[in-house]
Design an enzyme around this catalytic site. Structure first.
Site, PDB file in Angstrom:
ATOM      1  N   ARG A 148     -28.881 -29.844-100.571  1.00 54.68           N
ATOM      2  CA  ARG A 148     -28.253 -29.268 -99.380  1.00 54.68           C
ATOM      3  C   ARG A 148     -28.182 -30.319 -98.271  1.00 54.68           C
ATOM      4  O   ARG A 148     -27.134 -30.880 -98.034  1.00 54.68           O
ATOM      5  CB  ARG A 148     -29.009 -28.008 -98.944  1.00 54.68           C
ATOM      6  CG  ARG A 148     -28.213 -27.178 -97.959  1.00 54.68           C
ATOM      7  CD  ARG A 148     -28.693 -25.756 -97.845  1.00 54.68           C
ATOM      8  NE  ARG A 148     -30.041 -25.617 -97.303  1.00 54.68           N
ATOM      9  CZ  ARG A 148     -30.655 -24.452 -97.143  1.00 54.68           C
ATOM     10  NH1 ARG A 148     -30.053 -23.336 -97.494  1.00 54.68           N
ATOM     11  NH2 ARG A 148     -31.869 -24.386 -96.654  1.00 54.68           N
ATOM     12  N   TYR A 160     -16.945   9.392-102.423  1.00 54.58           N
ATOM     13  CA  TYR A 160     -15.739   8.621-102.732  1.00 54.58           C
ATOM     14  C   TYR A 160     -15.624   8.328-104.222  1.00 54.58           C
ATOM     15  O   TYR A 160     -16.616   8.043-104.890  1.00 54.58           O
ATOM     16  CB  TYR A 160     -15.788   7.269-102.011  1.00 54.58           C
ATOM     17  CG  TYR A 160     -15.600   7.369-100.510  1.00 54.58           C
ATOM     18  CD1 TYR A 160     -14.503   8.038 -99.965  1.00 54.58           C
ATOM     19  CD2 TYR A 160     -16.521   6.785 -99.652  1.00 54.58           C
ATOM     20  CE1 TYR A 160     -14.333   8.122 -98.592  1.00 54.58           C
ATOM     21  CE2 TYR A 160     -16.350   6.858 -98.272  1.00 54.58           C
ATOM     22  CZ  TYR A 160     -15.251   7.528 -97.744  1.00 54.58           C
ATOM     23  OH  TYR A 160     -15.086   7.607 -96.402  1.00 54.58           O
ATOM     24  N   LYS A 213     -36.102 -17.544 -88.280  1.00 52.56           N
ATOM     25  CA  LYS A 213     -34.637 -17.646 -88.341  1.00 52.56           C
ATOM     26  C   LYS A 213     -34.035 -16.270 -88.656  1.00 52.56           C
ATOM     27  O   LYS A 213     -34.757 -15.353 -89.083  1.00 52.56           O
ATOM     28  CB  LYS A 213     -34.247 -18.655 -89.416  1.00 52.56           C
ATOM     29  CG  LYS A 213     -34.575 -18.212 -90.843  1.00 52.56           C
ATOM     30  CD  LYS A 213     -34.410 -19.335 -91.838  1.00 52.56           C
ATOM     31  CE  LYS A 213     -34.695 -18.863 -93.254  1.00 52.56           C
ATOM     32  NZ  LYS A 213     -34.804 -19.993 -94.189  1.00 52.56           N
ATOM     33  N   MET A 266     -19.862   3.798 -95.529  1.00 50.10           N
ATOM     34  CA  MET A 266     -20.072   2.775 -94.508  1.00 50.10           C
ATOM     35  C   MET A 266     -21.218   3.163 -93.581  1.00 50.10           C
ATOM     36  O   MET A 266     -22.076   2.360 -93.258  1.00 50.10           O
ATOM     37  CB  MET A 266     -18.773   2.582 -93.732  1.00 50.10           C
ATOM     38  CG  MET A 266     -18.698   1.261 -93.015  1.00 50.10           C
ATOM     39  SD  MET A 266     -17.140   1.047 -92.170  1.00 50.10           S
ATOM     40  CE  MET A 266     -16.052   0.619 -93.502  1.00 50.10           C
TER      41      MET A 266
HETATM   42  C1  LIG Z   1     -36.091 -20.217 -94.687  1.00 48.59           C
HETATM   43  C2  LIG Z   1     -36.890 -21.444 -94.780  1.00 48.59           C
HETATM   44  C3  LIG Z   1     -38.265 -21.374 -95.040  1.00 48.59           C
HETATM   45  C4  LIG Z   1     -38.990 -20.098 -95.344  1.00 48.59           C
HETATM   46  O1  LIG Z   1     -38.762 -19.691 -96.652  1.00 48.59           O
HETATM   47  P1  LIG Z   1     -39.521 -18.407 -97.261  1.00 48.59           P
HETATM   48  O2  LIG Z   1     -39.301 -18.531 -98.698  1.00 48.59           O
HETATM   49  O3  LIG Z   1     -38.862 -17.211 -96.646  1.00 48.59           O
HETATM   50  O4  LIG Z   1     -40.943 -18.534 -96.858  1.00 48.59           O
HETATM   51  C5  LIG Z   1     -38.972 -22.559 -95.025  1.00 48.59           C
HETATM   52  N1  LIG Z   1     -38.366 -23.734 -94.781  1.00 48.59           N
HETATM   53  C6  LIG Z   1     -37.044 -23.824 -94.533  1.00 48.59           C
HETATM   54  C7  LIG Z   1     -36.445 -25.162 -94.279  1.00 48.59           C
HETATM   55  C8  LIG Z   1     -36.256 -22.689 -94.530  1.00 48.59           C
HETATM   56  O5  LIG Z   1     -34.941 -22.779 -94.278  1.00 48.59           O
END
Ligand SMILES: *Cc1c(COP(=O)(O)O)cnc(C)c1O
Length: 391
Positions: free
Chosen positions: A128, A257, A34, A330
């Site tokens: 969640r 800055y 992801k 930036m």
């Molecule tokens: C992001 C995620 C993971 C991975 O988590 P890590 O701690 O980065 O290994 C696993 N399961 C779900 C549902 C996630 O959203």
């Protein structure tokens, strides 16, 4: 080339194989890709993982799954996130595995007549998404009454796997086990049960079940304190830039800055064309979790106020640590390079950065055996520019 990210595909592969060895042979490994594979590039990373034998890929959104399919990747893809009713179509169309976490989305799929494969998400404590225990009876009834939906898996996600206190993880595992037992009693055979993310797969071998979901650790990042893969995971990510400007400034000169820094002695300074736009030095100040945490945060703020060396940010040039001075801009950062008097324009700087915040303006250079094998450039024009530079 000015600035780029280097991604070591061998390191990702090596981390994956270590995870593979840590779990039982029959336990599947899902590689979490992801958020553009945590900033490493979803397509390149997924191809490397498929090459190493990953069983599943995991993403949050349907669009990410479609990207994988359009790149020709055929490995099963689990989409973690909830989705809008009108998007259910894409699971069938692109052969993506859905996460079902509420009764309404199931009713929707059933009325629209889609045939999909899905994993059930159980709410065990993260607060969640997921079915609550009290909803399971109705869920079982709906699932029993139609076979459009193939339930291939059931899972949950831990809220505190990184914390040294494991009690809440055990509690969540217990809740998950209850849900699994419920479905078993109802006569369901759900082949893939999973709950472990990176930290949990290292800490809780008893929770590996049928699959583990590895993200953070796959990319060689630490998951919690001194927890790591056996033999250590390999870092797969380096943010690099080239020095574009060198300056000599007298004692007492202010830097950057808001004049947050004044030189205590004459100094050689340098500019690297990376700033917070590129994911450098974006430090979230987390809400302290208790009194002790609050004191720690205050102590850090105090140390920063007195400009304590421990609170400075350092970058690497020629294997030397040099401090960042002044506020990070930036797209530019100022360094104190007094310790490298013969520094020249164009030298490489290695910087820390938040991978998942990394700007898409940065080209990604993929390494195998330490050598670039592919550059994911940001535009055609830029590509020309890069080619000219490398001549
Ligand atoms: C992001 C995620 C993971 C991975 O988590 P890590 O701690 O980065 O290994 C696993 N399961 C779900 C549902 C996630 O959203």
């Amino acid at each position: 080339m000015y600035k780029w990210v280097e991604i070591d595909l061998d390191a990702i592969e090596s981390n994956f194989l270590k995870i593979r060895e840590m779990v039982r042979p029959e336990t599947k490994v899902l590689g979490v890709v992801k958020a553009d594979a945590y900033g490493h590039g979803i397509i390149e990373v997924s191809r490397a993982l498929v090459h190493s034998g990953v069983d599943f890929l995991g993403v949050t959104e349907i669009a990410e799954g479609i990207k994988l399919r359009e790149a020709g990747i055929k490995t099963p893809v689990l989409v973690f996130g909830p989705f809008l009713p009108e998007d259910a179509f894409y699971f069938q169309e692109f052969d993506l595995t859905a996460t079902l976490s509420d009764l309404n989305s199931i009713r929707n799929i059933v009325t629209q007549g889609f045939r999909i494969t899905a994993h059930l998400k159980i709410e065990t404590g993260l607060g969640r998404t997921g079915f609550k225990y009290t909803e399971l009876a109705e869920l079982a009834q709906i699932l029993n009454n139609n076979d459009n939906i193939l339930i291939e898996g059931i899972y949950s996600h831990l809220a505190t796997s990184m914390s040294p206190d494991s009690s809440f993880s055990y509690k969540q595992f217990e809740n998950f086990t209850e849900a699994i037992k419920f479905f078993e009693k109802e006569g369901f055979k759900i082949p893939i049960k999973h709950i472990c993310n990176s930290a949990a797969l290292v800490k809780f071998p008893q929770m590996h079940l049928d699959m583990v979901r590895a993200g953070t650790i796959l990319y060689g990042q630490e998951v919690a304190g001194n927890l790591s893969l056996q033999g250590g995971q390999k870092n797969a990510w380096y943010l690099k830039g080239q020095i574009t400007y060198i300056n000599d400034l007298p004692k007492g000169h202010s830097i950057g800055y808001e004049r947050s820094h004044f030189l205590k002695a004459a100094a050689k300074t340098a500019v690297v064309p990376i700033g917070f736009h590129h994911g450098f030095s974006v430090e979230p100040i987390p809400r302290p979790k208790g009194l002790l945490d609050l004191i720690k945060v205050l102590a850090k703020v105090l140390l920063r106020f007195i400009d304590h060396p421990r609170m400075k940010t350092y970058v690497r040039i020629r294997d030397k640590e040099v401090p960042v001075i002044g506020k990070v801009g930036m797209q530019m950062t100022i360094l104190d390079v007094t310790s490298i008097p013969d520094l020249i324009i164009g030298e490489t700087v290695e910087m820390p950065g938040r991978r998942t915040n990394i700007s898409l303006d940065l080209p990604k250079v993929y390494l195998r055996e330490g050598k670039p094998i592919k550059i994911r450039k940001i535009s055609e024009k830029y590509e020309e520019f890069l080619n000219n530079l490398s001549d």
